[in-house]
Structures are given as C-alpha cells and as structure tokens.
Design a protein around this motif. Structure first.
Motif, PDB file in Angstrom:
ATOM      1  N   ASP A   1      50.868  -4.238  51.135  1.00 24.87           N
ATOM      2  CA  ASP A   1      50.944  -5.296  50.129  1.00 24.87           C
ATOM      3  C   ASP A   1      49.829  -6.586  51.350  1.00 24.87           C
ATOM      4  OD1 ASP A   1      51.564  -4.348  48.628  1.00 24.87           O
ATOM      5  OD2 ASP A   1      53.733  -4.702  48.592  1.00 24.87           O
ATOM      6  N   ASN A   2      48.595  -6.917  50.623  1.00 23.16           N
ATOM      7  CA  ASN A   2      48.178  -8.262  51.067  1.00 23.16           C
ATOM      8  C   ASN A   2      47.430  -8.050  52.103  1.00 23.16           C
ATOM      9  OD1 ASN A   2      47.631 -10.087  49.629  1.00 23.16           O
ATOM     10  ND2 ASN A   2      49.123 -11.625  51.152  1.00 23.16           N
ATOM     11  N   ALA A   3      46.945  -6.816  53.062  1.00 28.01           N
ATOM     12  CA  ALA A   3      46.426  -6.617  54.126  1.00 28.01           C
ATOM     13  C   ALA A   3      44.859  -7.198  54.159  1.00 28.01           C
ATOM     14  CB  ALA A   3      46.526  -5.112  54.181  1.00 28.01           C
ATOM     15  N   GLN A   4      44.403  -8.157  53.364  1.00 28.58           N
ATOM     16  CA  GLN A   4      42.932  -8.152  53.052  1.00 28.58           C
ATOM     17  C   GLN A   4      43.177 -10.180  53.156  1.00 28.58           C
ATOM     18  OE1 GLN A   4      45.490  -7.688  50.753  1.00 28.58           O
ATOM     19  NE2 GLN A   4      44.485  -9.513  48.778  1.00 28.58           N
ATOM     20  N   ALA A   5      44.692 -10.499  53.738  1.00 30.10           N
ATOM     21  CA  ALA A   5      44.399 -11.832  53.963  1.00 30.10           C
ATOM     22  C   ALA A   5      44.379 -12.027  55.039  1.00 30.10           C
ATOM     23  CB  ALA A   5      46.485 -12.302  53.910  1.00 30.10           C
ATOM     24  N   PRO A   6      43.570 -13.076  55.648  1.00 29.69           N
ATOM     25  CA  PRO A   6      43.195 -13.446  56.999  1.00 29.69           C
ATOM     26  C   PRO A   6      44.105 -13.757  57.750  1.00 29.69           C
ATOM     27  CG  PRO A   6      41.983 -14.748  55.197  1.00 29.69           C
ATOM     28  CD  PRO A   6      42.771 -14.313  54.756  1.00 29.69           C
ATOM     29  N   ASP A   7      45.161 -14.240  57.981  1.00 30.94           N
ATOM     30  CA  ASP A   7      46.704 -14.578  58.273  1.00 30.94           C
ATOM     31  C   ASP A   7      47.561 -12.933  58.696  1.00 30.94           C
ATOM     32  OD1 ASP A   7      47.159 -14.830  55.661  1.00 30.94           O
ATOM     33  OD2 ASP A   7      48.217 -16.277  56.618  1.00 30.94           O
TER      34      ASP A   7
ATOM     35  N   ILE B   1      31.819   5.584  53.228  1.00 31.88           N
ATOM     36  CA  ILE B   1      33.006   5.032  52.885  1.00 31.88           C
ATOM     37  C   ILE B   1      33.969   5.799  52.309  1.00 31.88           C
ATOM     38  CG2 ILE B   1      35.457   3.477  52.589  1.00 31.88           C
ATOM     39  CD1 ILE B   1      33.757   1.272  53.624  1.00 31.88           C
ATOM     40  N   TYR B   2      34.446   7.107  52.156  1.00 27.44           N
ATOM     41  CA  TYR B   2      35.394   7.816  51.419  1.00 27.44           C
ATOM     42  C   TYR B   2      36.357   7.522  51.454  1.00 27.44           C
ATOM     43  CZ  TYR B   2      35.557  11.386  48.363  1.00 27.44           C
ATOM     44  OH  TYR B   2      35.653  12.276  47.479  1.00 27.44           O
ATOM     45  N   MET B   3      36.834   6.932  50.019  1.00 30.26           N
ATOM     46  CA  MET B   3      36.221   6.550  49.188  1.00 30.26           C
ATOM     47  C   MET B   3      36.455   5.456  48.420  1.00 30.26           C
ATOM     48  SD  MET B   3      36.864   9.483  46.483  1.00 30.26           S
ATOM     49  CE  MET B   3      36.500   8.739  44.996  1.00 30.26           C
ATOM     50  N   ASN B   4      36.349   4.913  47.453  1.00 35.73           N
ATOM     51  CA  ASN B   4      37.091   3.844  46.304  1.00 35.73           C
ATOM     52  C   ASN B   4      37.199   3.233  47.228  1.00 35.73           C
ATOM     53  OD1 ASN B   4      36.938   3.590  43.637  1.00 35.73           O
ATOM     54  ND2 ASN B   4      38.200   5.181  43.886  1.00 35.73           N
ATOM     55  N   ALA B   5      36.139   1.703  48.133  1.00 32.80           N
ATOM     56  CA  ALA B   5      37.166   1.060  48.793  1.00 32.80           C
ATOM     57  C   ALA B   5      36.546  -0.487  48.482  1.00 32.80           C
ATOM     58  CB  ALA B   5      35.167   1.348  50.265  1.00 32.80           C
ATOM     59  N   ASP B   6      37.762  -1.548  48.734  1.00 32.23           N
ATOM     60  CA  ASP B   6      37.328  -2.242  48.346  1.00 32.23           C
ATOM     61  C   ASP B   6      37.346  -3.477  49.182  1.00 32.23           C
ATOM     62  OD1 ASP B   6      37.843  -2.713  45.446  1.00 32.23           O
ATOM     63  OD2 ASP B   6      39.975  -1.595  46.247  1.00 32.23           O
ATOM     64  N   ILE B   7      36.226  -4.705  49.946  1.00 30.54           N
ATOM     65  CA  ILE B   7      35.897  -5.102  50.227  1.00 30.54           C
ATOM     66  C   ILE B   7      36.636  -6.240  50.422  1.00 30.54           C
ATOM     67  CG2 ILE B   7      34.291  -5.885  52.120  1.00 30.54           C
ATOM     68  CD1 ILE B   7      34.670  -2.932  51.549  1.00 30.54           C
ATOM     69  N   TRP B   8      36.857  -7.023  51.836  1.00 34.13           N
ATOM     70  CA  TRP B   8      36.530  -8.434  51.859  1.00 34.13           C
ATOM     71  C   TRP B   8      36.386  -9.058  53.472  1.00 34.13           C
ATOM     72  CZ3 TRP B   8      40.616  -4.835  50.555  1.00 34.13           C
ATOM     73  CH2 TRP B   8      40.727  -4.954  48.786  1.00 34.13           C
ATOM     74  N   LEU B   9      36.229 -10.378  53.273  1.00 30.28           N
ATOM     75  CA  LEU B   9      35.691 -11.638  53.938  1.00 30.28           C
ATOM     76  C   LEU B   9      36.774 -12.560  53.507  1.00 30.28           C
ATOM     77  CD1 LEU B   9      34.077 -11.205  56.496  1.00 30.28           C
ATOM     78  CD2 LEU B   9      32.241 -12.338  55.068  1.00 30.28           C
TER      79      LEU B   9
ATOM     80  N   GLY C   1      39.681 -13.339  53.520  1.00 29.74           N
ATOM     81  CA  GLY C   1      40.684 -12.977  52.031  1.00 29.74           C
ATOM     82  C   GLY C   1      39.502 -13.257  50.451  1.00 29.74           C
ATOM     83  N   GLN C   2      38.462 -13.103  50.771  1.00 30.65           N
ATOM     84  CA  GLN C   2      37.123 -13.356  49.569  1.00 30.65           C
ATOM     85  C   GLN C   2      36.604 -12.329  49.256  1.00 30.65           C
ATOM     86  OE1 GLN C   2      34.798 -17.316  48.980  1.00 30.65           O
ATOM     87  NE2 GLN C   2      35.069 -16.836  51.347  1.00 30.65           N
ATOM     88  N   PRO C   3      36.772 -11.477  48.051  1.00 30.87           N
ATOM     89  CA  PRO C   3      36.808 -10.429  48.088  1.00 30.87           C
ATOM     90  C   PRO C   3      34.349 -10.561  48.136  1.00 30.87           C
ATOM     91  CG  PRO C   3      37.725 -11.058  45.620  1.00 30.87           C
ATOM     92  CD  PRO C   3      37.898 -12.333  47.061  1.00 30.87           C
ATOM     93  N   LEU C   4      34.307  -8.663  48.878  1.00 27.67           N
ATOM     94  CA  LEU C   4      32.803  -8.755  48.593  1.00 27.67           C
ATOM     95  C   LEU C   4      32.708  -7.855  47.615  1.00 27.67           C
ATOM     96  CD1 LEU C   4      32.414  -8.270  52.295  1.00 27.67           C
ATOM     97  CD2 LEU C   4      31.580 -10.042  51.186  1.00 27.67           C
ATOM     98  N   GLY C   5      33.563  -6.812  47.208  1.00 24.47           N
ATOM     99  CA  GLY C   5      32.817  -6.123  46.367  1.00 24.47           C
ATOM    100  C   GLY C   5      33.848  -4.393  46.090  1.00 24.47           C
ATOM    101  N   ASN C   6      33.867  -3.602  45.096  1.00 27.84           N
ATOM    102  CA  ASN C   6      34.344  -1.933  45.318  1.00 27.84           C
ATOM    103  C   ASN C   6      32.864  -1.607  45.468  1.00 27.84           C
ATOM    104  OD1 ASN C   6      34.555  -0.251  43.467  1.00 27.84           O
ATOM    105  ND2 ASN C   6      36.356  -0.437  44.676  1.00 27.84           N
ATOM    106  N   HIS C   7      33.249  -0.255  46.028  1.00 29.50           N
ATOM    107  CA  HIS C   7      32.520   0.215  45.887  1.00 29.50           C
ATOM    108  C   HIS C   7      32.952   2.025  46.445  1.00 29.50           C
ATOM    109  CE1 HIS C   7      28.118   2.018  47.134  1.00 29.50           C
ATOM    110  NE2 HIS C   7      29.098   2.809  47.280  1.00 29.50           N
TER     111      HIS C   7
ATOM    112  N   ALA D   1      38.063  -6.991  55.680  1.00 32.93           N
ATOM    113  CA  ALA D   1      39.166  -5.694  55.722  1.00 32.93           C
ATOM    114  C   ALA D   1      38.702  -4.456  54.725  1.00 32.93           C
ATOM    115  CB  ALA D   1      41.043  -6.878  54.929  1.00 32.93           C
ATOM    116  N   VAL D   2      38.970  -3.442  54.835  1.00 34.50           N
ATOM    117  CA  VAL D   2      38.706  -2.936  53.947  1.00 34.50           C
ATOM    118  C   VAL D   2      40.181  -1.341  53.574  1.00 34.50           C
ATOM    119  CG1 VAL D   2      37.256  -0.976  53.426  1.00 34.50           C
ATOM    120  CG2 VAL D   2      36.084  -2.273  55.249  1.00 34.50           C
ATOM    121  N   LYS D   3      40.064  -1.891  52.299  1.00 31.76           N
ATOM    122  CA  LYS D   3      41.043  -0.898  51.633  1.00 31.76           C
ATOM    123  C   LYS D   3      39.804   0.386  51.280  1.00 31.76           C
ATOM    124  CE  LYS D   3      44.896   0.040  48.521  1.00 31.76           C
ATOM    125  NZ  LYS D   3      45.347  -1.085  47.224  1.00 31.76           N
TER     126      LYS D   3
END
Length: 832
Positions: free
Chosen positions: A58-64, A133-141, A143-149, A173-175
């Motif tokens: 949970d919440n691993a995209q957060a900078p802290d 990236i395989y597959m369904n990648a969500d990208i943050w920088l 904490g701000q979302p860059l997008g989903n691929h 951060a990449v999920k």
C-alpha cells in the motif's frame, strides 16, 4: 566533394552515462557531474540502484515510503525467472498461467529508485523512457502519477521536467501487475528492458523524431532523405540551422546539408532534407554496412545565445527492398530467399531480461546457423536486438500484436486494444523505422476475428496507420486456417503471411499453387512452419518464385507453451514439470538441437555442420502423450547425438545421417556399413539399422568421389572431469556485460558423456556475479539462480555478469568425484 573525417564522439556532444547505486553505499557521489558542461543532450542509462519488492504494498508510490528493506537490484529484471519465495524453484504446478507460461509465476511487483538532480540542471528538459515492462505498469515521480502503460512489449516515455525536484532527491516508483491468464507463452514479469533518462535543451530533436529513408538506390549513388522533427518548447520563436552530416563506416563525411528554419514557439516543426551518397556501400545480409547520420541543431547567429542546441547520431543502412508476385523479394535488386526463424523475446536462463549481450548472442547464433531473417513473434523486440540484426545482417519482421479485440486469454491485451493500439503501433514504428534490418511491419498473428467483417475493417485501419507512419515498408500479418474465407483480410495487407502452409487438405497442389491461381497478384511467404515439415516448406520456396521465404516455429527455444515440441496438443492435463517449449532449432542454452543440424544439410549451409549423425534411442526419450493430435507437429524426430547404450549390445538401432553431400558412408569401428545417396529425393537424409557395439560411429561425406567431410559419435567412458569454455574471455566492466560459460562433463579422453547428470556447484571470485545457470532439460524444476545445476546430456550453462569494476573474474566448478575446473574472464574498464 572534399572528404573529412568526423569522429563519432558521444561523450563530447551527447553524453551517455551509467547511473549506479550511489544511494546505498556512497550517497555523496553525484553521477550527473559526469555530464560534460557543453553537452546539449545526455542519455543516461537508468538501470542501476533500484529497490524491488515482490508482492502488493500500500502507498509505495509515496516519496517518503520506507523501502530500505526491499531488495537492491539492477535492471533489466525479471522476477518470474527467480525462485518463488520460500522455495528452490521458479515453478508452481498450480500457476495460473499453467502450460502456456510454463508454470512460472507472475503477480505484482514494485520498483523504486531514488536519485538526486543538481540544482544547476534546472532549465533542461528531462525525458524518462522505459524500454519494456511486463505488464500493466503504473508510474509515479515524486508521488505524482505519470501514467499507466498496459502493453508489455512497447517502449514508452514521459516528459518529467515539471515533476522533478532540483537540488533534492527524487523518487520514481513503478507498480507492475502481471495478473491472470494473459499470455500464450512465458512473458516474464517486471522492468525487463532498459530505462533511460535523457537531458535536453528546450529546443531539441523530438523523441523518435528522426526518420531516414533511401528511396533511390543504385551502385553509383543513393538518395538519402532525412526528416527531422524539431521541438521548440520555449515561449518565443527561434531561428535555427539544422545540419545533417552522413558518415560512412570509416567515419568519413559522405554528404552534408544545412537548412535554416524559423521555429514557432511551443510547437514542433518537421524539416525535410535530401542528400546524395556516391558509390554507396549497400546494406545486405552478407554485407551489413552501416552509415551514421549526425543531426545537429545550431542556433542561428542572428539569435541571442547562438550555439549547439542538440546533436543526435542515427545509424542506418543504404539498401532497397522490392516485392513482386513474380520474383518474390529483391534486396538491392537481387533475389533473396528467406531462411527465417520465428522467435519470442526470452533469453533462456535469464528469462525475459534483455541484456544487450544476451540479445546479441541470440542473433549471432541464428546467423551462425544459416538464418538470414527473424520474425519477432509476436511483439516488438528490444532496441538491442534490432541493433544486433543491423550489425550482423538479418532481415526482421517487426510484429505488433498476438490479439486484437477478441481474446486469447481473459486478461490479455484485448482488454486494452481499442484504447491503446494506435499508441502502441506508433511506438513500434517510430522507434524502429531507422533500422535497415526491418523489411516488413506485421500488425498481428493468427488474429481470432480475421475472418469477420469487423476484423477486416480493423486490419485496414491498422495497415493505413502503419503506411502513414512509414510509407517505405509493406505491411503483413500471419494468417492460419488458410482458405478463401481469408481473402478479404489478405486484401488489407501488402504481403500475405501463411502459417503452416505446407501439408493440409489441399489435394495434390500446395496452398500456394491454389492461391496463385485464384489471386495471381498476391505476394506470399510462409510465416510459420512445423519443424517436422522443414523439407516440404523449403521446397515450396525453391519451387515457387512467388513464395519468397519460410519461417520455422521456432528458431530459438523458449520457456512456456510447455512441451509443444514433445507432448504437443491437445492440452488435456497438467504437463508440469515440463516448462520449456522444446521445439526450437537452438535450445534455451544456445546449443544446436538435431533439427538445426538437419537444416544445415537442407539449406546446404556449408559454413555450419552439413554432415551429422544421430541415433534413435531404444526407448522414447520422454513419456509420450496418448491421443496427440496429428496436426501437432512442432516436435522433431526423437534422435540424439549419443553412442552410449549399455545393456543394448547387439541390438539394432536406427541411425540417421543428415547430409548436404552427394553420398554418405557410415563406418562402425573401422568397418564400412555401406554408402547411401543423399539428395532431394532422400530429403538429404540416410538411414541405417546398426547393431550396437561400443566404439566409434562415423559418417563420411563425398562429392565427385572425394571425401569432403566427416562426423563421428564416440562411446564415452565414465565422466571424470569438468571443462569450462567461455564464449568471451574479455567483457566490459559496465555492470551489464555477460560471458556465457559452457560446462561439459568429459571422460579421460576428452569425450563429453551424453548421459552424465552430475550436480555441479559454482563459485566466483572477482568483480562479477553468477546471474543465471541453466540446462536444456525441459522437465527440470531446478533454480535458474542458485550457483549449482545438474548436467543434462553432459553439459549445462553458467552466465556471468560484470560489475562496474575492472579486474579478473574466476569461475570455478566442482562436482563430487570429478576433477574441478576454472575459467578466467577479464573485465575491462570502458574506454580501455
């Protein structure tokens, strides 16, 4: 024209830097300091020093978020090839992907990378690119979302300029979600290709903004057309000079042109330039000559702050491609018959991880085995793979999709096709269009809706889209279940790809003959063929000028689609522990399998092994599948290069010889067993029934009464020692380079024992790591990561990866009862 030598010096104008993990052990190091002050463009390899966690968080995209307990890894990375946590194997008999993904496991994975951007770089533009990236990648920088691929096989990028913190630490951060049944083969999981961070000036050449074509080519001269998209992200109009210089393979200037252009603010401008290269060296599969286009943006002297704003180098080849229904394929005006291999993206024991050397090695092995073309099945490959095809001379079909709107599996790309197909097609074509190796684009493979009006309409839209992006190459697709009902679909394509065209219920005529009579303007090739029908498929190419090639399924074996090359179809039961397809000419370790030796004879590939001897075992090598379907022919003959049959003395064994020569003689322990003709009428094979006795079984190849070749199988004594052979004993100390070490178990005479299965343990000293181990055993449940492996047919493989420190690497191998062995690899610093 006066010639001058222009050196290709990327470290002067376009800096390429490896970013290491300066945050775990040496935070004080700022690798951005390696960028030259006057570099207008810097492309930084962003592969080092990532943190990884396998599972949901949970919440691993957060900078802290505290990721200090996560694993520290470098990219490329594939978690599916790693041992399942708490086990010593990557395989699970209950894996959701089952037979298709080879019982490997996907799931969810998280990646994080922390990096510091110096305050002095404010004012630059930053692009972050992921190769795959395989597959369904969500990208943050931060904490701000860059997008989903969603798609796992296309490159994508973001402009991250306005989301960076300057003079501070930043967190990407990449999920990744590889969930459900979504692939018909082993896909791997994670960030399995390179990541790049590119620094640019506000005025720059757009991402994938260079397109080079050679519309007119003769031996005397070639027209080179360069289209460059220039982006002005400032708020003012700016006047620039665009200079493009073509360098020949020796670095000499072959042509140059300059264009002055006023750039509107906040917009992109396309600039077209034409040049002529005199007496060009043409790119072909025999002579893969590469030129370099150096494109520079120079601010005009009447503008404020004139100087070099951008510089990019683009390798390309000068060549012409033509197709006709009468002559097939012409490369530089010369007819060429395609000896093709379909290939998935995997790298055997490395899983999907696309190390540059791993990609290059696969291409090298295909070239050495006589192939001149690869069909990338069924997705765009890595950049490194295409670079290797350019350098080594293999033509490529760059393929987009394995499905469109109708699913193969419930969670596959069909869920995203409507929204994403255009962006993914653009990614493939714009990224890859300057590769001379690519001679066709493919929009899909065995698309389920291809016989429906909806499928035909979709195909037309895809073809038109590709033509708009690149009008210089034809569009194809691979079609199965061939018949007149596919005519409307074929009509949307430039070139018709026939899957499994040889054989079938077509009477005495081939499907090619029948369709030639019905649709005489159709240009055709075999896009997939069975290994067992290698002879017939190749005879179609030789006999019909309008059939320009054959692609076997498959050239390089792969994980997943477990046991398609032995148990085959139908998939009624759980085939675990089978996890390899077992149908490739080359196995997952890179060793030639029997059908590859047959192809050497079939293709008259004298540089390979045009004479070879194999033996049918007294009992099948593996348990057979009752009720296997007759059309399931991805297997090869059950034969082995083995003359060790204890307990079978005097028993008659079938011996088969593959021979490109007119006659072949078989000799057992110095006694001739007779001579056979080998030619088209015998399908370049000869058979004997031979009573087994230990010793030497040899074949001799003759032409015109002269002995030209020999091949032998020798009975081995008990294995007594280990032999290690590195494909490269010098590698680069860049943290990415690889050496492949073949491990063999030999007797006292140096003969590999083809039945030895000893467990071998490995250790390493020096600046390197064991990144993978493997064998060709398609049923082994062993780890691909632990420093040990049981031999299969007397051998296995170890892959060693360099660190970023130069020095001597020593790999040692030991096994109970065997003489140990060492091999030394020198890791050399970049620039030495």
């Amino acid at each position: 024209m006066e010639q001058r030598r222009m050196q290709v010096l990327p470290w002067v104008f376009c800096t390429c830097v490896f970013l290491s993990d300066c945050f775990s052990e040496s935070r004080q190091v700022n690798l951005f300091d390696q960028i030259a002050d006057d570099a207008p463009r810097s492309r930084l390899l962003f592969d080092f020093g990532w943190r990884f966690y396998r599972g949901g968080v949970d919440n691993a995209q957060a900078p802290d978020f505290d990721d200090s307990a996560w694993r520290l890894i470098d990219l490329p990375h594939d978690w599916s090839i790693e041992d399942i946590p708490g086990t010593n194997s990557p395989l699970d008999s209950k894996a959701v992907g089952g037979i298709d993904t080879g019982y490997f496991v996907g799931g969810i994975g998280w990646y994080r990378k922390t990096f510091h951007v110096p305050r002095g770089l404010a004012g630059k533009q930053f692009h972050l690119q992921f190769g795959g990236i395989y597959m369904n990648a969500d990208i943050w920088l931060n904490g701000q979302p860059l997008g989903n691929h969603p798609y796992g096989y296309t490159a994508f990028w973001y402009d991250v300029t306005d989301k960076l913190l300057y003079g501070a630490e930043n967190v990407v951060a990449v999920k990744v979600r590889n969930e459900g049944k979504n692939s018909r083969w082993y896909s791997g999981s994670g960030i399995y290709r390179h990541v790049w961070l590119t620094l640019l000036n506000p005025i720059h050449i757009a991402h994938w903004g260079t397109a080079i074509t050679t519309p007119d080519v003769t031996q005397e001269k070639a027209k080179v057309a360069v289209q460059t998209e220039v982006e002005n992200s400032t708020s003012e109009a700016r006047e620039i000079v665009l200079r493009t210089t073509i360098l020949d393979p020796q670095g000499m200037q072959a042509a140059t042109v300059t264009t002055q252009q006023l750039l509107p603010p906040g917009d992109k401008t396309e600039i077209h330039q034409d040049m002529q290269v005199h007496s060009p060296a043409l790119w072909s599969t025999d002579t893969p000559v590469l030129y370099t286009a150096v494109t520079e943006i120079i601010e005009s002297s009447n503008s404020i702050g004139s100087g070099l704003l951008d510089r990019i180098e683009t390798p390309f080849g000068i060549r012409s491609i033509e197709f006709s229904a009468e002559k097939g394929l012409l490369l530089n005006g010369q007819s060429i018959m395609i000896k093709g291999a379909c290939m998935h993206h995997g790298n055997g024991p490395l899983g999907a991880a696309a190390y540059d050397r791993a990609e290059e090695r696969r291409v090298e092995l295909m070239k050495a085995s006589g192939y001149n073309s690869i069909r990338c099945a069924h997705n765009p490959p890595s950049e490194a793979f295409l670079d290797a095809c350019d350098r080594l001379g293999l033509l490529v079909i760059d393929e987009a999709f394995d499905m469109w709107e109708v699913q193969n599996w419930p969670q596959d790309y069909h869920l995203y096709f409507k929204e994403w197909w255009k962006r993914d097609i653009e990614s493939m074509v714009l990224r890859d269009r300057n590769h001379p190796s690519i001679f066709m684009w493919s929009t899909g493979n065995e698309i389920k809706e291809m016989a429906t009006p909806r499928g035909v309409a979709t195909s037309r839209v895809l073809t038109d889209t590709v033509h708009a992006l690149d009008p210089t190459r034809p569009v194809t697709a691979a079609i199965n279940n061939l018949g007149p009902d596919k005519d409307p679909f074929f009509a949307t394509l430039d070139i018709a790809g026939y899957n499994y065209s040889f054989g079938g219920d077509h009477g005495k005529k081939s499907i090619f003959e029948l369709d030639r009579g019905r649709v005489p303007d159709r240009i055709m090739y075999c896009a997939e063929s069975y290994p067992l029908e290698a002879f017939g498929a190749w005879m179609n190419v030789l006999d019909y000028p309008y059939v320009f090639g054959d692609y076997v399924w498959t050239g390089f074996d792969y994980l997943g689609e477990a046991s398609i090359g032995w148990l085959g179809y139908l998939h009624r039961d759980n085939f675990h522990p089978w996890h390899q397809a077992f149908c490739g000419d080359i196995d997952i370790c890179g060793f030639k399998r029997p059908q590859s030796y047959y192809r050497d004879a079939l293709w008259q590939h004298r540089e390979g092994s045009p004479l070879s001897v194999f033996v049918k075992p007294p009992q099948p090598s593996f348990e057979m599948l009752p009720g296997k379907k007759g059309w399931s022919k991805w297997n090869w003959q059950d034969v082995v290069a083995d003359w060790n049959w204890p307990g079978h003395g005097g028993e008659s064994l079938e011996v088969i010889v593959y021979s490109a020569y007119e006659k072949v003689e078989l000799i057992l322990n110095g006694r001739s067993l007779g001579t056979r003709d080998t030619n088209r009428s015998t399908e370049w094979t000869a058979q004997w029934q031979v009573p087994y006795q230990p010793g030497t079984l040899a074949a001799l190849g003759y032409e015109g009464g002269r002995k030209l070749a020999s091949w032998q199988l020798r009975t081995a004594e008990q294995a007594s020692k280990i032999k290690l052979t590195a494909d490269r004993t010098e590698i680069r100390a860049d943290g990415q380079d690889l050496s492949y070490i073949t491990v063999e178990l030999l007797d006292t005479r140096g003969i590999r024992h083809p039945k030895a299965q000893n467990l071998i343990e490995f250790s390493i000293q020096g600046p390197g790591t064991i990144v993978a181990v493997g064998s060709s055993n398609p049923r082994s449940t062993e780890s691909y990561r632990q420093p040990q492996r049981r031999a299969y047919q007397g051998r296995c493989l170890v892959i060693v990866k360099s660190s970023k420190k130069a020095g001597t690497i020593t790999l040692s191998a030991t096994s109970t009862g065997l003489q140990s062995a060492d091999v030394v690899i020198t890791s050399i610093a970049n620039g030495n």
